[in-house]
Design a protein around this motif. Structure first.
Motif, PDB file in Angstrom:
ATOM      1  N   GLU A 327       0.806  -1.216   0.000  1.00  0.00           N
ATOM      2  CA  GLU A 327       0.000   0.000   0.000  1.00  0.00           C
ATOM      3  C   GLU A 327       0.844   1.275   0.000  1.00  0.00           C
ATOM      4  OE1 GLU A 327      -2.336  -0.540   3.478  1.00  0.00           O
ATOM      5  OE2 GLU A 327      -3.745  -1.931   2.524  1.00  0.00           O
ATOM      6  N   HIS A 328       1.803   1.391   0.896  1.00  0.00           N
ATOM      7  CA  HIS A 328       2.579   2.619   0.988  1.00  0.00           C
ATOM      8  C   HIS A 328       3.871   2.358   1.753  1.00  0.00           C
ATOM      9  CE1 HIS A 328       0.144   2.564   4.714  1.00  0.00           C
ATOM     10  NE2 HIS A 328       1.226   3.076   5.274  1.00  0.00           N
ATOM     11  N   GLU A 330       6.243   4.170   4.753  1.00  0.00           N
ATOM     12  CA  GLU A 330       6.379   5.203   5.778  1.00  0.00           C
ATOM     13  C   GLU A 330       7.874   5.484   5.967  1.00  0.00           C
ATOM     14  OE1 GLU A 330       4.996   6.243  10.355  1.00  0.00           O
ATOM     15  OE2 GLU A 330       4.682   4.241   9.518  1.00  0.00           O
ATOM     16  N   THR A 344       4.415   9.716   4.675  1.00  0.00           N
ATOM     17  CA  THR A 344       4.002   8.553   3.890  1.00  0.00           C
ATOM     18  C   THR A 344       4.105   8.857   2.407  1.00  0.00           C
ATOM     19  OG1 THR A 344       2.494   7.857   5.633  1.00  0.00           O
ATOM     20  CG2 THR A 344       2.108   6.953   3.459  1.00  0.00           C
ATOM     21  N   LEU A 345       4.602   7.862   1.640  1.00  0.00           N
ATOM     22  CA  LEU A 345       4.758   7.993   0.198  1.00  0.00           C
ATOM     23  C   LEU A 345       4.172   6.764  -0.492  1.00  0.00           C
ATOM     24  CD1 LEU A 345       8.504   9.130   0.149  1.00  0.00           C
ATOM     25  CD2 LEU A 345       6.532  10.580  -0.367  1.00  0.00           C
ATOM     26  N   PRO A 346       3.684   6.913  -1.716  1.00  0.00           N
ATOM     27  CA  PRO A 346       3.318   5.718  -2.496  1.00  0.00           C
ATOM     28  C   PRO A 346       4.535   4.801  -2.626  1.00  0.00           C
ATOM     29  CG  PRO A 346       2.478   7.709  -3.545  1.00  0.00           C
ATOM     30  CD  PRO A 346       3.387   8.167  -2.448  1.00  0.00           C
ATOM     31  N   TRP A 347       4.331   3.507  -2.446  1.00  0.00           N
ATOM     32  CA  TRP A 347       5.487   2.621  -2.338  1.00  0.00           C
ATOM     33  C   TRP A 347       6.283   2.548  -3.637  1.00  0.00           C
ATOM     34  CZ3 TRP A 347       6.347  -2.021  -4.944  1.00  0.00           C
ATOM     35  CH2 TRP A 347       5.280  -2.556  -5.657  1.00  0.00           C
TER      36      TRP A 347
END
Length: 419
Positions: A327-328, A330, A344-347
């Protein structure tokens, strides 16, 4: 007429008077002191610091009670409806047995422009797919959001009373977000000068060193360490300890598969003056039993590509028949003063995927350029979050960057104005 000789009668009177005097002396010593009486002599008692049991922030029930106790009105922009509108969400309140046990801070107030650590504790029956998050009115955007049960909250530059909302939510698809439980935390922000802030924060703190999953070394750090008489520790899981020295080790139970946050409280006695206190938070990630396969495994190799790039080769495997949906990521940036900035960033923005091996497995790499980081950043830690087919949280973590030494303070000559 008495037949007793006079000498015998004299001895009898002396014995009676002596007995009465002894009895009065015994009563004066044994009986408690009264007004005008003889005070009982007590032995001096040695003061031993007690383990604090009350949370930093007491649990609050309805927001109406909180508003009455807060002495400051709750702004309309921190309501759940206003924050959902600011995040462009459709808010749906869901019936659930999940509840918020309490919200905690590592100090009772924050300095203007400084940071304070927040943590939320959730009770009740666990909900599949539940997510934790903090939301509050933003300074640059209409609202700010941080996922997870812990938050390093940056206080505004202006003193005052501010509110941050902790929520347990579910993603219902589209813009719809289901709210299972939520609570509002009031934070007092004070205007404190640099000396006052350093003095307040430097009285006592707890340094944390993780030795293994669930096992930690806690160290009390204070400018008055030589005069501290003892350290009373409360590890937040029902265990306590008392040490004469500043260090203690503790291992948490990791059999539960969820991520739990524990509040560590320290009370240190000193020869003169009131005892010192400090609070810290640790997160423990559960491990399945050794005979149960891990939902995902990580293989990592690091290479420093010159002075301009740190590269981490990442290989993720998901054993059959499992499937993990990522999902993402951290990302946490740990500074030399132990402050932490997390976001948090898009993975896929963090991991450059070279090949996907199916069921959530992949091979790729992560790059970090020191020129993109402040010189105060000591280490960068990434945590890849996802969920398996049953909705259980799965996470893998690694360090993407590390500096070997703290930046040197400029010399006196360097600080002098140019001539």
């Amino acid at each position: 007429m008495s037949l007793e000789p006079p000498r015998v009668r004299s001895r009898t009177r002396v014995a009676v008077v002596t007995g009465v005097a002894v009895l009065l002396l015994v009563l004066a010593v044994v009986l408690p002191a009264r007004d005008g009486g003889v005070e009982k002599v007590r032995r001096p008692e040695t003061a031993v610091p007690e383990v604090p049991s009350a949370p930093v922030v007491a649990p609050r029930a309805p927001e109406v009670r909180e508003a009455r106790a807060a002495s400051a009105p709750i702004p309309a922009n921190v309501s759940g409806e206003a924050l959902s509108a600011a995040l462009n969400e459709e808010r749906v309140v869901l019936a659930s047995s999940t509840f918020i046990e309490r919200l905690e801070m590592d100090r009772p107030w924050a300095c203007a422009g400084g940071q304070v650590s927040l943590a939320g504790r959730v009770g009740g029956a666990p909900e599949s797919g539940a997510l934790y998050r903090w939301v509050w009115p933003g300074r640059e955007a209409a609202a700010e959001l941080h996922p997870g049960a812990r938050l390093q909250w940056r206080a505004p530059a202006e003193p005052g009373t501010y509110f941050v909302r902790f929520q347990v939510c579910k993603d219902l698809g589209g813009r719809r977000v289901g709210v299972l439980a939520e609570e509002l935390l009031r934070i007092e922000v004070r205007d404190c000068d640099d000396d006052g802030a350093a003095r307040e924060e430097g009285q006592l703190r707890v340094d944390i060193i993780q030795r293994a999953n669930g096992a930690f070394l806690f160290r009390a750090v204070s400018a008055e360490s030589e005069s501290l008489s003892g350290h009373a520790w409360d590890f937040g899981d029902g265990s306590t300890a008392f040490t004469s020295g500043p260090e203690v080790t503790h291992a948490y139970d990791t059999r539960a598969l969820d991520v739990r946050t524990f509040t560590v409280r320290l009370l240190a006695g000193r020869g003169e003056g009131a005892a010192l206190s400090a609070t810290a938070f640790v997160s423990v990630r559960g491990q399945p039993p050794s005979d149960e396969p891990l939902p995902a495994t990580l293989a990592l190799s690091r290479a420093r590509v010159g002075a301009e790039e740190w590269r981490s080769e990442v290989s993720v495997e998901v054993p059959e028949p499992g499937v993990v949906t990522w999902e993402h990521v951290e990302r946490s940036m740990i500074h030399w003063n132990d402050q932490v900035d997390a976001y948090t960033l898009p993975w896929r923005e963090v991991i450059t995927v070279e090949a996907e091996t199916g069921r959530g497995g992949l091979r790729g790499f992560v790059t970090v350029r020191p020129s993109e980081l402040a010189v105060t950043v000591k280490r960068v830690v990434d945590v890849l979050h996802g969920r398996d087919e049953a909705g259980k949280a799965v996470s893998l973590s690694w360090a993407s960057f590390k500096r070997e030494a703290a930046p040197m303070a400029p010399s006196v000559e360097a600080r002098l104005p140019l001539k």
